[in-house]
Design a protein around this motif. Structure first.
Motif, PDB file in Angstrom:
ATOM      1  N   PRO A   9     -33.469  -7.563 -44.334  1.00 29.21           N
ATOM      2  CA  PRO A   9     -33.115  -6.744 -45.503  1.00 29.21           C
ATOM      3  C   PRO A   9     -32.781  -5.300 -45.141  1.00 29.21           C
ATOM      4  CG  PRO A   9     -35.479  -7.074 -45.405  1.00 29.21           C
ATOM      5  CD  PRO A   9     -34.886  -7.921 -44.305  1.00 29.21           C
ATOM      6  N   LYS A  56     -27.821  -6.886 -45.962  1.00 23.95           N
ATOM      7  CA  LYS A  56     -28.651  -7.505 -44.931  1.00 23.95           C
ATOM      8  C   LYS A  56     -27.989  -7.258 -43.583  1.00 23.95           C
ATOM      9  CE  LYS A  56     -30.492 -11.012 -47.965  1.00 23.95           C
ATOM     10  NZ  LYS A  56     -31.011 -12.324 -48.077  1.00 23.95           N
ATOM     11  N   TYR A  65     -26.934   2.408 -46.494  1.00 23.96           N
ATOM     12  CA  TYR A  65     -27.986   1.398 -46.338  1.00 23.96           C
ATOM     13  C   TYR A  65     -28.691   1.571 -44.999  1.00 23.96           C
ATOM     14  CZ  TYR A  65     -25.874  -0.898 -50.345  1.00 23.96           C
ATOM     15  OH  TYR A  65     -25.407  -1.188 -51.600  1.00 23.96           O
ATOM     16  N   ASN A  77     -30.257 -12.119 -41.288  1.00 26.65           N
ATOM     17  CA  ASN A  77     -30.450 -11.731 -42.694  1.00 26.65           C
ATOM     18  C   ASN A  77     -31.686 -10.867 -42.942  1.00 26.65           C
ATOM     19  OD1 ASN A  77     -28.106 -13.141 -43.469  1.00 26.65           O
ATOM     20  ND2 ASN A  77     -29.279 -15.056 -43.428  1.00 26.65           N
ATOM     21  N   GLY A 118     -31.499  -0.336 -42.371  1.00 25.13           N
ATOM     22  CA  GLY A 118     -32.254  -1.539 -42.026  1.00 25.13           C
ATOM     23  C   GLY A 118     -33.093  -1.246 -40.800  1.00 25.13           C
ATOM     24  N   VAL A 178     -26.714  -6.009 -52.620  1.00 20.54           N
ATOM     25  CA  VAL A 178     -27.656  -6.542 -51.647  1.00 20.54           C
ATOM     26  C   VAL A 178     -27.045  -6.379 -50.263  1.00 20.54           C
ATOM     27  CG1 VAL A 178     -28.869  -8.596 -50.840  1.00 20.54           C
ATOM     28  CG2 VAL A 178     -28.556  -8.244 -53.281  1.00 20.54           C
ATOM     29  N   ILE A 212     -32.167  -1.365 -47.169  1.00 19.12           N
ATOM     30  CA  ILE A 212     -32.479  -0.612 -48.387  1.00 19.12           C
ATOM     31  C   ILE A 212     -31.382   0.424 -48.603  1.00 19.12           C
ATOM     32  CG2 ILE A 212     -34.130   0.991 -49.435  1.00 19.12           C
ATOM     33  CD1 ILE A 212     -36.293  -0.402 -47.679  1.00 19.12           C
TER      34      ILE A 212
END
Length: 170
Positions: free
Chosen positions: A14, A3, A23, A12, A25, A1, A16
């Motif tokens: 999200p 964030k 990742y 916070n 965001g 996870v 992906i």
């Protein structure tokens, strides 16, 4: 996870996992959002439950609001100054203030209006700004002279604030 957070305002959000270990965001600014040089932090929680937080090396600014008009502290309305003036005041930190200095007067009964200077002043972190020393020079045949300072805040996005103005004499 994973964030990410931007300063204290956006927490916070999200992220992906686009590919293994990468990742992404996103945040779409909303009308009224205003953040100035905020830190960006990414937090990843591994499958083992470990939490890792990393801060981005650069800060971010978001300005989706009309900037506020600058405050002109000097000269004050109706003041009498000498042959030079330094214009100063307060505005949104890290923005610019566009200053126009002009005069209005009369020559042979005809109104005369001319710009003496149009300059940009950088606004410091504490919100203070000031111009260079400006000469208050008008043609000798112009009488009843009033000087006018007009100032607008220019946001980092280029958006312009409402205008502030002050009138004074030499």
């Amino acid at each position: 996870v994973a964030k990410f957070s931007v300063g204290a305002a956006l927490k916070n959000l999200p992220m992906i996992e686009e590919s293994a270990g990468v990742y992404i965001g996103t945040y779409v600014a909303k009308k009224g959002d205003k953040l100035t040089r905020e830190k960006v932090a990414v937090t990843i929680t591994t499958k083992d439950g470990d939490t890792i937080t990393q801060n981005a090396p650069e800060t971010i600014s978001i300005s989706a609001a009309t900037p506020t008009a600058p405050i002109i502290d000097s000269p004050i309305e109706g003041a009498k100054v000498g042959g030079y003036v330094v214009i100063s005041g307060r505005a949104e930190p890290f923005s610019k203030v566009r200053i126009t200095l002009r005069y209005e007067g009369k020559t042979l009964g005809i109104k005369k209006n001319e710009n003496l200077a149009i300059i940009d002043a950088d606004v410091e972190e504490n919100g203070a700004w000031k111009s260079e020393t400006l000469l208050l020079d008008t043609p000798r045949n112009v009488g009843s002279v009033i000087f006018i300072v007009e100032a607008i805040t220019v946001a980092t996005t280029g958006e312009l604030s409402p205008m502030s103005s002050v009138r004074f004499k030499k």
